[in-house]
Design a protein around this motif. Structure first.
Motif, PDB file in Angstrom:
ATOM      1  N   ALA A 172       0.757  -1.145   0.012  1.00 27.21           N
ATOM      2  CA  ALA A 172       0.034   0.118  -0.116  1.00 27.21           C
ATOM      3  C   ALA A 172       0.953   1.242   0.106  1.00 27.21           C
ATOM      4  O   ALA A 172       0.180   2.321  -0.205  1.00 27.21           O
ATOM      5  CB  ALA A 172      -0.986  -0.100   1.226  1.00 27.21           C
ATOM      6  N   THR A 173       2.079   1.291   0.243  1.00 30.61           N
ATOM      7  CA  THR A 173       2.715   2.305   0.303  1.00 30.61           C
ATOM      8  C   THR A 173       3.954   2.505  -0.553  1.00 30.61           C
ATOM      9  O   THR A 173       3.772   3.029  -1.715  1.00 30.61           O
ATOM     10  CB  THR A 173       3.452   2.645   1.830  1.00 30.61           C
ATOM     11  OG1 THR A 173       2.328   2.517   2.784  1.00 30.61           O
ATOM     12  CG2 THR A 173       4.199   3.881   1.878  1.00 30.61           C
ATOM     13  N   HIS A 174       4.989   2.067  -0.431  1.00 30.02           N
ATOM     14  CA  HIS A 174       6.269   1.963  -1.388  1.00 30.02           C
ATOM     15  C   HIS A 174       6.030   1.247  -2.667  1.00 30.02           C
ATOM     16  O   HIS A 174       6.322   1.640  -3.876  1.00 30.02           O
ATOM     17  CB  HIS A 174       7.566   1.771  -0.751  1.00 30.02           C
ATOM     18  CG  HIS A 174       7.665   0.463  -0.123  1.00 30.02           C
ATOM     19  ND1 HIS A 174       7.946  -0.798  -0.599  1.00 30.02           N
ATOM     20  CD2 HIS A 174       7.591   0.182   1.334  1.00 30.02           C
ATOM     21  CE1 HIS A 174       8.102  -1.803   0.294  1.00 30.02           C
ATOM     22  NE2 HIS A 174       7.843  -1.007   1.552  1.00 30.02           N
ATOM     23  N   GLY A 175       5.339   0.102  -2.554  1.00 29.58           N
ATOM     24  CA  GLY A 175       5.090  -0.900  -3.689  1.00 29.58           C
ATOM     25  C   GLY A 175       4.181  -0.079  -4.620  1.00 29.58           C
ATOM     26  O   GLY A 175       4.234   0.149  -5.794  1.00 29.58           O
ATOM     27  N   ALA A 176       2.941   0.311  -4.124  1.00 26.61           N
ATOM     28  CA  ALA A 176       2.081   1.430  -4.675  1.00 26.61           C
ATOM     29  C   ALA A 176       2.443   2.414  -5.241  1.00 26.61           C
ATOM     30  O   ALA A 176       2.038   2.913  -6.422  1.00 26.61           O
ATOM     31  CB  ALA A 176       0.846   1.298  -3.759  1.00 26.61           C
ATOM     32  N   ASN A 177       3.467   3.014  -4.609  1.00 26.70           N
ATOM     33  CA  ASN A 177       3.937   4.316  -5.227  1.00 26.70           C
ATOM     34  C   ASN A 177       5.156   3.940  -6.460  1.00 26.70           C
ATOM     35  O   ASN A 177       4.761   4.735  -7.358  1.00 26.70           O
ATOM     36  CB  ASN A 177       4.788   4.960  -4.293  1.00 26.70           C
ATOM     37  CG  ASN A 177       4.138   5.534  -2.828  1.00 26.70           C
ATOM     38  OD1 ASN A 177       3.058   5.909  -3.120  1.00 26.70           O
ATOM     39  ND2 ASN A 177       4.891   6.017  -1.944  1.00 26.70           N
ATOM     40  N   SER A 178       5.741   2.962  -6.342  1.00 25.32           N
ATOM     41  CA  SER A 178       6.363   2.583  -7.729  1.00 25.32           C
ATOM     42  C   SER A 178       5.469   2.247  -8.741  1.00 25.32           C
ATOM     43  O   SER A 178       5.783   2.581  -9.911  1.00 25.32           O
ATOM     44  CB  SER A 178       7.022   1.240  -7.149  1.00 25.32           C
ATOM     45  OG  SER A 178       8.297   1.643  -6.232  1.00 25.32           O
ATOM     46  N   TRP A 179       4.393   1.531  -8.405  1.00 22.48           N
ATOM     47  CA  TRP A 179       3.407   1.266  -9.445  1.00 22.48           C
ATOM     48  C   TRP A 179       2.549   2.618 -10.145  1.00 22.48           C
ATOM     49  O   TRP A 179       2.588   2.493 -11.222  1.00 22.48           O
ATOM     50  CB  TRP A 179       2.506   0.092  -9.067  1.00 22.48           C
ATOM     51  CG  TRP A 179       1.596  -0.466  -9.986  1.00 22.48           C
ATOM     52  CD1 TRP A 179       1.817  -1.023 -10.978  1.00 22.48           C
ATOM     53  CD2 TRP A 179      -0.014   0.074  -9.988  1.00 22.48           C
ATOM     54  NE1 TRP A 179       0.533  -1.528 -11.823  1.00 22.48           N
ATOM     55  CE2 TRP A 179      -0.345  -1.007 -11.106  1.00 22.48           C
ATOM     56  CE3 TRP A 179      -0.807   0.810  -9.251  1.00 22.48           C
ATOM     57  CZ2 TRP A 179      -1.829  -0.776 -11.440  1.00 22.48           C
ATOM     58  CZ3 TRP A 179      -2.235   0.564  -9.665  1.00 22.48           C
ATOM     59  CH2 TRP A 179      -2.655  -0.165 -10.763  1.00 22.48           C
ATOM     60  N   ARG A 180       2.467   3.461  -9.044  1.00 18.08           N
ATOM     61  CA  ARG A 180       1.832   4.724  -9.731  1.00 18.08           C
ATOM     62  C   ARG A 180       2.496   5.404 -10.517  1.00 18.08           C
ATOM     63  O   ARG A 180       2.381   6.044 -11.517  1.00 18.08           O
ATOM     64  CB  ARG A 180       1.514   5.489  -8.372  1.00 18.08           C
ATOM     65  CG  ARG A 180       0.277   5.171  -7.432  1.00 18.08           C
ATOM     66  CD  ARG A 180       0.126   5.584  -6.346  1.00 18.08           C
ATOM     67  NE  ARG A 180      -1.124   5.180  -5.649  1.00 18.08           N
ATOM     68  CZ  ARG A 180      -0.865   4.814  -4.311  1.00 18.08           C
ATOM     69  NH1 ARG A 180       0.428   5.022  -3.645  1.00 18.08           N
ATOM     70  NH2 ARG A 180      -1.742   4.358  -3.607  1.00 18.08           N
ATOM     71  N   LEU A 181       3.761   5.387 -10.243  1.00 11.39           N
ATOM     72  CA  LEU A 181       4.948   6.237 -10.851  1.00 11.39           C
ATOM     73  C   LEU A 181       5.037   5.621 -12.366  1.00 11.39           C
ATOM     74  O   LEU A 181       5.431   5.937 -13.208  1.00 11.39           O
ATOM     75  CB  LEU A 181       6.181   6.348 -10.047  1.00 11.39           C
ATOM     76  CG  LEU A 181       6.269   7.284  -9.004  1.00 11.39           C
ATOM     77  CD1 LEU A 181       7.541   7.295  -8.017  1.00 11.39           C
ATOM     78  CD2 LEU A 181       6.189   8.759  -9.636  1.00 11.39           C
ATOM     79  N   LEU A 182       5.122   4.267 -12.352  1.00  6.36           N
ATOM     80  CA  LEU A 182       5.360   3.637 -13.635  1.00  6.36           C
ATOM     81  C   LEU A 182       4.295   3.779 -14.607  1.00  6.36           C
ATOM     82  O   LEU A 182       4.650   4.032 -15.733  1.00  6.36           O
ATOM     83  CB  LEU A 182       5.309   1.925 -13.270  1.00  6.36           C
ATOM     84  CG  LEU A 182       5.321   0.860 -14.584  1.00  6.36           C
ATOM     85  CD1 LEU A 182       6.710   1.100 -15.068  1.00  6.36           C
ATOM     86  CD2 LEU A 182       4.929  -0.352 -14.264  1.00  6.36           C
TER      87      LEU A 182
END
Length: 169
Positions: A115-125
């Motif tokens: 929900a935090t760093h994983g999702a942030n990476s995916w959002r930026l991708l």
């Protein structure tokens, strides 16, 4: 990943760079990619299989984290059951602007990974122009989360192959 089908169907969030997943057979294609990877049969030397994996990462958070970002990151311990469900929830919140949600589960269940760093990476991708605010009551924790997100793009060879340095085209 144990090779068995996932216990929950994965959400597919449409993305312009993932046309393979815009049709009625999108869920079947996603299942095939996961099955190939789970059985060790995904051939990254095959341009077609590489492209399917690339597009799958655009449309599904769990696939991006478990099959791609886990290549040399902190996501290799994500499970087929709990974390696939959490990723679906995070994607659902993404698809509903101004929605609010919370992931409440005990410590050490990788909720920040999803929900935090994983999702942030995916959002930026999915949107490299996005600006994300990251805050925590503990400064070191915020820096750790920032590092995980940055490391996904700076150090992950599979992310480089699929998204950044696509000289194989």
């Amino acid at each position: 990943m144990n090779g068995a089908p996932l216990p929950v169907p994965l959400r597919i969030s449409p993305h312009p760079q993932a046309p393979l997943f815009s049709g009625p057979d999108a869920q079947d294609i996603l299942s095939q990619v996961i099955g190939l990877a789970a059985n060790g049969h995904l051939n990254l030397n095959n341009p077609e299989e590489r492209e399917i994996l690339r597009q799958a990462g655009f449309v599904n958070l769990w696939v991006f984290l478990r099959l791609i970002a886990s290549y040399n990151g902190p996501y290799e311990k994500l499970t087929d059951h709990l974390h696939a469900d959490m990723a679906n929830f995070v994607q659902l919140m993404e698809e509903r602007p101004n929605s609010k949600g919370a992931v409440v589960i005990g410590r050490s269940h990788f909720k920040s990974s999803i929900a935090t760093h994983g999702a942030n990476s995916w959002r930026l991708l999915r949107n490299p122009d996005l600006i994300i605010g990251l805050a925590s009551a503990i400064m070191d924790r915020s820096l750790e989360f920032l590092h995980y997100t940055q490391d996904t793009f700076q150090s992950n060879e599979l992310v480089h192959l699929l998204y950044l340095y696509r000289d194989w085209e």
